[in-house]
Design a protein around this motif. Sequence first.
Motif, PDB file in Angstrom:
ATOM      1  N   ASN A 286       0.804  -1.228   0.000  1.00 15.29           N
ATOM      2  CA  ASN A 286       0.000   0.000   0.000  1.00 15.29           C
ATOM      3  C   ASN A 286       0.833   1.273   0.000  1.00 15.29           C
ATOM      4  OD1 ASN A 286      -2.512   1.194  -0.184  1.00 15.29           O
ATOM      5  ND2 ASN A 286      -2.670   1.514   2.023  1.00 15.29           N
ATOM      6  N   TYR A 287       2.150   1.124  -0.048  1.00 15.91           N
ATOM      7  CA  TYR A 287       3.035   2.291  -0.216  1.00 15.91           C
ATOM      8  C   TYR A 287       3.879   1.983  -1.453  1.00 15.91           C
ATOM      9  CZ  TYR A 287       2.121   3.932   4.600  1.00 15.91           C
ATOM     10  OH  TYR A 287       1.544   4.389   5.759  1.00 15.91           O
ATOM     11  N   ALA A 288       3.929   2.939  -2.393  1.00 15.72           N
ATOM     12  CA  ALA A 288       4.588   2.678  -3.682  1.00 15.72           C
ATOM     13  C   ALA A 288       6.032   2.213  -3.502  1.00 15.72           C
ATOM     14  CB  ALA A 288       4.538   3.927  -4.547  1.00 15.72           C
TER      15      ALA A 288
ATOM     16  N   MET B 206      -0.106   1.218  10.480  1.00 12.38           N
ATOM     17  CA  MET B 206      -1.148   1.800  11.324  1.00 12.38           C
ATOM     18  C   MET B 206      -2.343   0.848  11.323  1.00 12.38           C
ATOM     19  SD  MET B 206      -3.022   5.529  11.257  1.00 12.38           S
ATOM     20  CE  MET B 206      -4.021   5.268   9.774  1.00 12.38           C
ATOM     21  N   ALA B 207      -2.843   0.552  12.521  1.00  9.23           N
ATOM     22  CA  ALA B 207      -4.020  -0.310  12.650  1.00  9.23           C
ATOM     23  C   ALA B 207      -5.274   0.555  12.750  1.00  9.23           C
ATOM     24  CB  ALA B 207      -3.900  -1.180  13.891  1.00  9.23           C
ATOM     25  N   VAL B 208      -6.316   0.125  12.057  1.00  7.83           N
ATOM     26  CA  VAL B 208      -7.604   0.828  12.064  1.00  7.83           C
ATOM     27  C   VAL B 208      -8.620  -0.095  12.742  1.00  7.83           C
ATOM     28  CG1 VAL B 208      -9.355   1.936  10.626  1.00  7.83           C
ATOM     29  CG2 VAL B 208      -6.959   1.860   9.842  1.00  7.83           C
ATOM     30  N   ALA B 209      -9.227   0.371  13.821  1.00  4.59           N
ATOM     31  CA  ALA B 209     -10.139  -0.457  14.608  1.00  4.59           C
ATOM     32  C   ALA B 209     -11.581  -0.009  14.387  1.00  4.59           C
ATOM     33  CB  ALA B 209      -9.766  -0.354  16.090  1.00  4.59           C
ATOM     34  N   LEU B 210     -12.442  -0.934  13.932  1.00  3.40           N
ATOM     35  CA  LEU B 210     -13.823  -0.581  13.590  1.00  3.40           C
ATOM     36  C   LEU B 210     -14.779  -0.782  14.764  1.00  3.40           C
ATOM     37  CD1 LEU B 210     -14.273  -2.060   9.982  1.00  3.40           C
ATOM     38  CD2 LEU B 210     -13.216   0.096  10.702  1.00  3.40           C
ATOM     39  N   LYS B 211     -15.717   0.158  14.896  1.00  2.14           N
ATOM     40  CA  LYS B 211     -16.760   0.041  15.933  1.00  2.14           C
ATOM     41  C   LYS B 211     -18.079  -0.438  15.338  1.00  2.14           C
ATOM     42  CE  LYS B 211     -18.022   4.898  15.508  1.00  2.14           C
ATOM     43  NZ  LYS B 211     -17.947   6.232  16.092  1.00  2.14           N
ATOM     44  N   SER B 212     -18.140  -0.476  14.015  1.00  2.00           N
ATOM     45  CA  SER B 212     -19.343  -0.950  13.317  1.00  2.00           C
ATOM     46  C   SER B 212     -18.919  -1.324  11.909  1.00  2.00           C
ATOM     47  CB  SER B 212     -20.425   0.142  13.301  1.00  2.00           C
ATOM     48  OG  SER B 212     -19.915   1.322  12.709  1.00  2.00           O
ATOM     49  N   GLY B 213     -19.851  -1.816  11.123  1.00  2.00           N
ATOM     50  CA  GLY B 213     -19.464  -2.261   9.788  1.00  2.00           C
ATOM     51  C   GLY B 213     -20.640  -2.321   8.851  1.00  2.00           C
TER      52      GLY B 213
ATOM     53  N   LEU C 230     -18.178  -6.333   7.004  1.00  2.00           N
ATOM     54  CA  LEU C 230     -17.371  -5.803   8.104  1.00  2.00           C
ATOM     55  C   LEU C 230     -18.249  -5.636   9.337  1.00  2.00           C
ATOM     56  CD1 LEU C 230     -15.248  -3.123   6.196  1.00  2.00           C
ATOM     57  CD2 LEU C 230     -14.619  -5.479   6.798  1.00  2.00           C
ATOM     58  N   ALA C 231     -17.619  -5.640  10.517  1.00  2.00           N
ATOM     59  CA  ALA C 231     -18.393  -5.544  11.755  1.00  2.00           C
ATOM     60  C   ALA C 231     -17.534  -4.934  12.849  1.00  2.00           C
ATOM     61  CB  ALA C 231     -18.889  -6.920  12.186  1.00  2.00           C
ATOM     62  N   SER C 232     -18.194  -4.565  13.935  1.00  2.00           N
ATOM     63  CA  SER C 232     -17.472  -4.048  15.096  1.00  2.00           C
ATOM     64  C   SER C 232     -16.443  -5.084  15.527  1.00  2.00           C
ATOM     65  CB  SER C 232     -18.450  -3.767  16.237  1.00  2.00           C
ATOM     66  OG  SER C 232     -19.221  -4.918  16.502  1.00  2.00           O
ATOM     67  N   GLY C 233     -15.263  -4.604  15.894  1.00  2.00           N
ATOM     68  CA  GLY C 233     -14.193  -5.508  16.322  1.00  2.00           C
ATOM     69  C   GLY C 233     -13.212  -5.844  15.222  1.00  2.00           C
ATOM     70  N   ASP C 234     -13.539  -5.489  13.980  1.00  2.00           N
ATOM     71  CA  ASP C 234     -12.594  -5.753  12.891  1.00  2.00           C
ATOM     72  C   ASP C 234     -11.437  -4.760  12.943  1.00  2.00           C
ATOM     73  OD1 ASP C 234     -14.222  -7.809  12.116  1.00  2.00           O
ATOM     74  OD2 ASP C 234     -15.008  -6.817  10.317  1.00  2.00           O
ATOM     75  N   VAL C 235     -10.262  -5.273  12.627  1.00  2.00           N
ATOM     76  CA  VAL C 235      -9.038  -4.460  12.640  1.00  2.00           C
ATOM     77  C   VAL C 235      -8.406  -4.572  11.253  1.00  2.00           C
ATOM     78  CG1 VAL C 235      -6.711  -4.231  13.628  1.00  2.00           C
ATOM     79  CG2 VAL C 235      -8.645  -4.819  15.108  1.00  2.00           C
ATOM     80  N   ILE C 236      -8.000  -3.425  10.715  1.00  2.00           N
ATOM     81  CA  ILE C 236      -7.356  -3.404   9.397  1.00  2.00           C
ATOM     82  C   ILE C 236      -5.938  -2.867   9.556  1.00  2.00           C
ATOM     83  CG2 ILE C 236      -7.459  -2.510   7.034  1.00  2.00           C
ATOM     84  CD1 ILE C 236     -10.498  -1.992   7.567  1.00  2.00           C
ATOM     85  N   LEU C 237      -4.943  -3.650   9.135  1.00  2.00           N
ATOM     86  CA  LEU C 237      -3.563  -3.163   9.105  1.00  2.00           C
ATOM     87  C   LEU C 237      -3.341  -2.542   7.731  1.00  2.00           C
ATOM     88  CD1 LEU C 237      -1.497  -5.936  10.957  1.00  2.00           C
ATOM     89  CD2 LEU C 237      -3.020  -4.182  11.875  1.00  2.00           C
ATOM     90  N   SER C 238      -2.895  -1.262   7.726  1.00  2.00           N
ATOM     91  CA  SER C 238      -3.041  -0.430   6.534  1.00  2.00           C
ATOM     92  C   SER C 238      -1.820  -0.381   5.623  1.00  2.00           C
ATOM     93  CB  SER C 238      -3.443   0.980   6.971  1.00  2.00           C
ATOM     94  OG  SER C 238      -2.513   1.511   7.882  1.00  2.00           O
ATOM     95  N   GLY C 239      -0.883  -1.324   5.795  1.00  2.00           N
ATOM     96  CA  GLY C 239       0.248  -1.400   4.878  1.00  2.00           C
ATOM     97  C   GLY C 239       1.485  -0.721   5.425  1.00  2.00           C
ATOM     98  N   THR C 240       2.635  -1.039   4.797  1.00  2.00           N
ATOM     99  CA  THR C 240       3.917  -0.603   5.354  1.00  2.00           C
ATOM    100  C   THR C 240       4.725   0.194   4.347  1.00  2.00           C
ATOM    101  OG1 THR C 240       5.727  -1.433   6.743  1.00  2.00           O
ATOM    102  CG2 THR C 240       5.374  -2.595   4.680  1.00  2.00           C
ATOM    103  N   PRO C 241       5.429   1.236   4.825  1.00  2.00           N
ATOM    104  CA  PRO C 241       6.330   1.970   3.930  1.00  2.00           C
ATOM    105  C   PRO C 241       7.591   1.165   3.623  1.00  2.00           C
ATOM    106  CG  PRO C 241       6.367   2.939   6.136  1.00  2.00           C
ATOM    107  CD  PRO C 241       5.383   1.812   6.173  1.00  2.00           C
TER     108      PRO C 241
END
Length: 227
Positions: free
Chosen positions: A33-35, A81-88, A189-200
């Motif tokens: 996710n980073y060029a 960076m981790a993204v934590a969802l409260k709903s989906g 997607l639902a509450s409790g899902d976590v997305i790791l958003s890629g690395t530089p």
Amino acid sequence: MTYIFPPQEPTTLPINGSGELFPVRRVYCIGRNYAAHAVEMGHDPDREPPFFFQKNPNNLDTSGEFPYPANTSDVHHEIEMAVALKSGGINIPIEEALDHVYGYGVSLDMTRRDLQGQAKKMGRPWEIGKAFERSAPIGPIFPASEVGHPDQGHVEFKVNGETRQEGDLNQMIWKVPEMISYLSDYFELASGDVILSGTPAGVGPVNKGDDLEASVEGVGVLKVKVV
Ligand code: MN
């Protein structure tokens, strides 16, 4: 009815500055996710559709220690960076995606690069390289109500005090709202899902005894010891 054995306790992440816990449901990770990282892995950085793999919820680990795993001699660090969802939901529009985010954290997508490389060559799934025990060290979740929705900020990863990875959240090819929207077209997607958003760029090996320090501006610092 009773369980035939006690069910596993859910994996939970501490919420920064409170006694509350974020219960984890699923973990999605985006690739390349980073060029600059796509290029260092030998791929074209053009904006092809994103792709995702999963880790197991209980691969997330808040202990501050990363045990060097078995059956590998090339474990790499990837700060994310981790993204934590409260709903989906499904088919979430990009412009509504951030409404589903509870907060953000700093995490590591630790990778048995040698096993992942073999899997890639043979056209096999990546789990053996990615979804092993304690493969995702992570810090506390910072609520968006306090830190906002960071779309820029310095990302830095150090081994024994020496900088190895550096980038900025604004270099993500697929932004957080786009990732959430895209995932929701393929998964509910639902509450409790976590997305790791890629690395530089700058991924590389770690060794037993290393002190790892991962920081995402505005989202905190994660310190992990390789044991
Ligand atoms: Mn990764």
